[in-house]
Scaffold this motif. Sequence first.
Motif, PDB file in Angstrom:
ATOM      1  N   LEU A  41       0.790  -1.172  -0.109  1.00 46.14           N
ATOM      2  CA  LEU A  41       0.174  -0.006   0.165  1.00 46.14           C
ATOM      3  C   LEU A  41       0.711   1.272   0.095  1.00 46.14           C
ATOM      4  N   SER A  42       1.989   1.395   0.793  1.00 41.77           N
ATOM      5  CA  SER A  42       2.715   2.431   0.869  1.00 41.77           C
ATOM      6  C   SER A  42       3.445   2.748  -0.559  1.00 41.77           C
ATOM      7  N   LYS A  43       3.805   1.654  -1.172  1.00 40.26           N
ATOM      8  CA  LYS A  43       4.560   1.691  -2.486  1.00 40.26           C
ATOM      9  C   LYS A  43       3.616   2.322  -3.720  1.00 40.26           C
ATOM     10  N   ILE A  44       2.089   2.153  -3.419  1.00 38.34           N
ATOM     11  CA  ILE A  44       1.371   2.753  -4.352  1.00 38.34           C
ATOM     12  C   ILE A  44       1.021   4.091  -3.784  1.00 38.34           C
ATOM     13  N   GLY A  45       1.473   4.695  -3.074  1.00 40.11           N
ATOM     14  CA  GLY A  45       1.086   5.983  -2.426  1.00 40.11           C
ATOM     15  C   GLY A  45       0.376   6.074  -1.288  1.00 40.11           C
ATOM     16  N   GLN A  46      -0.096   5.055  -0.636  1.00 40.26           N
ATOM     17  CA  GLN A  46      -1.083   5.201   0.463  1.00 40.26           C
ATOM     18  C   GLN A  46      -0.304   5.470   1.703  1.00 40.26           C
ATOM     19  N   ARG A  47      -0.719   6.235   2.797  1.00 45.89           N
ATOM     20  CA  ARG A  47      -0.371   6.524   4.228  1.00 45.89           C
ATOM     21  C   ARG A  47      -0.844   5.420   4.869  1.00 45.89           C
ATOM     22  N   VAL A  48       0.145   4.583   5.585  1.00 49.04           N
ATOM     23  CA  VAL A  48      -0.153   3.448   6.195  1.00 49.04           C
ATOM     24  C   VAL A  48       0.581   3.413   7.854  1.00 49.04           C
ATOM     25  N   LEU A  49      -0.638   2.899   8.678  1.00 48.39           N
ATOM     26  CA  LEU A  49      -0.004   2.542   9.794  1.00 48.39           C
ATOM     27  C   LEU A  49       0.008   1.176  10.210  1.00 48.39           C
ATOM     28  N   LEU A  50       0.804   0.539  10.723  1.00 50.72           N
ATOM     29  CA  LEU A  50       0.671  -0.935  11.051  1.00 50.72           C
ATOM     30  C   LEU A  50       0.737  -0.969  12.692  1.00 50.72           C
ATOM     31  N   PHE A  66       1.461  -9.383  -3.495  1.00 49.95           N
ATOM     32  CA  PHE A  66       1.170  -8.349  -2.530  1.00 49.95           C
ATOM     33  C   PHE A  66       0.890  -6.855  -2.932  1.00 49.95           C
ATOM     34  N   VAL A  67       1.647  -6.594  -3.949  1.00 47.89           N
ATOM     35  CA  VAL A  67       1.486  -5.309  -4.651  1.00 47.89           C
ATOM     36  C   VAL A  67       0.105  -5.045  -5.378  1.00 47.89           C
ATOM     37  N   ALA A  68      -0.224  -6.488  -5.867  1.00 46.51           N
ATOM     38  CA  ALA A  68      -1.373  -6.455  -6.665  1.00 46.51           C
ATOM     39  C   ALA A  68      -2.499  -6.550  -5.625  1.00 46.51           C
ATOM     40  N   PHE A  69      -2.369  -7.219  -4.515  1.00 46.26           N
ATOM     41  CA  PHE A  69      -3.427  -7.191  -3.671  1.00 46.26           C
ATOM     42  C   PHE A  69      -3.541  -5.902  -2.933  1.00 46.26           C
ATOM     43  N   ALA A  70      -2.472  -4.940  -2.796  1.00 46.39           N
ATOM     44  CA  ALA A  70      -2.634  -3.801  -2.366  1.00 46.39           C
ATOM     45  C   ALA A  70      -3.698  -2.701  -3.365  1.00 46.39           C
ATOM     46  N   HIS A  71      -3.333  -2.929  -4.503  1.00 49.42           N
ATOM     47  CA  HIS A  71      -4.028  -2.306  -5.555  1.00 49.42           C
ATOM     48  C   HIS A  71      -5.731  -2.702  -5.665  1.00 49.42           C
ATOM     49  N   GLU A  72      -5.872  -4.056  -5.274  1.00 46.75           N
ATOM     50  CA  GLU A  72      -7.208  -4.594  -5.151  1.00 46.75           C
ATOM     51  C   GLU A  72      -7.734  -4.112  -3.871  1.00 46.75           C
ATOM     52  N   MET A  73      -7.216  -3.759  -2.812  1.00 48.52           N
ATOM     53  CA  MET A  73      -7.709  -3.122  -1.626  1.00 48.52           C
ATOM     54  C   MET A  73      -8.120  -1.746  -1.769  1.00 48.52           C
ATOM     55  N   VAL A  74      -7.349  -1.011  -2.578  1.00 50.42           N
ATOM     56  CA  VAL A  74      -7.631   0.485  -2.719  1.00 50.42           C
ATOM     57  C   VAL A  74      -8.873   0.434  -3.597  1.00 50.42           C
ATOM     58  N   ALA A  75      -8.787  -0.259  -4.776  1.00 51.78           N
ATOM     59  CA  ALA A  75      -9.938  -0.227  -5.598  1.00 51.78           C
ATOM     60  C   ALA A  75     -11.264  -0.750  -4.956  1.00 51.78           C
ATOM     61  N   ARG A  76     -11.321  -1.729  -4.122  1.00 52.43           N
ATOM     62  CA  ARG A  76     -12.250  -2.145  -3.228  1.00 52.43           C
ATOM     63  C   ARG A  76     -12.747  -0.997  -2.245  1.00 52.43           C
TER      64      ARG A  76
END
Length: 261
Positions: free
Chosen positions: A27-36, A247-257
């Motif tokens: 998610l971070s790689k595709i520009g999202q601000r993330v807290l784990l 996992f990068v593909a999954f991050a894209h799917e999460m953002v899209a959803r």
Amino acid sequence: MAQIFCIANQKGGVGKTTTTVNLAAGLSKIGQRVLLVDLDPQGNATMGSGVDKRAMALSVYDVLLESATVAEAAVAPERLREAGAGYTVLGANRELAGAEVELVAEERRERRLKDALAQVDADYDFVLIDCPPSLSMLTLNGLCAAQGVIVPMQCEYFALEGLADLTNTIKQVHANLNRDLKLIGLLRVMFDPRITLQQQVSEQLKAHYGAKVFDTLIPRNVRLAEAPSYGMPGVVFDPSAKGSQAFVAFAHEMVARGLAD
């Protein structure tokens, strides 16, 4: 407003921590601000993000006991930022095991994390909470803070039994403590298409849960398994590995959803 998700499964060894750190990095790689948020006293997500759990001045333990804020306790690992996958970590260590006992007599004990995250709601796009495998006060804090649960699971028959237990838990928390909580989706991990049984269970999941099954498949991948020993997610350790790309593909799917919702 941050989207807050628990990564949970009451069955151990299914890749919860691997999913949490790699989704955070993706998610971070595709520009999202993330807290784990690491809610497991073992601190594996903390160490796997390049944070030394033994050297932390403040942790999620201090946040739950209200002696520190999220902003004070969270850290941004330099190595991840340099790699273009810079998410923030609210870490955990063995101290967190004591929080179970210390919270028992406290007011709002199951809502401590929810209240703390509300203070940083505008600072992040996604908050990912790595939950311990047991249904404990820590897991309950995660479920009360989240809008949804992402369930990583292997395509094996025993995993189906664990899934039934978890969905019942989600329903109970939804009914009694958190009306916003829902099952976001099932992520098939450690998937090997050569194994007939895994294909069969995958088809059963899709037949029963439909759109709740994420399209992305995370393959069984040695590089993902090696990455934690280097203190980084697989997405950072070896971006070209099949597991990292998944996992990068999954991050894209999460953002899209999320945008679709």
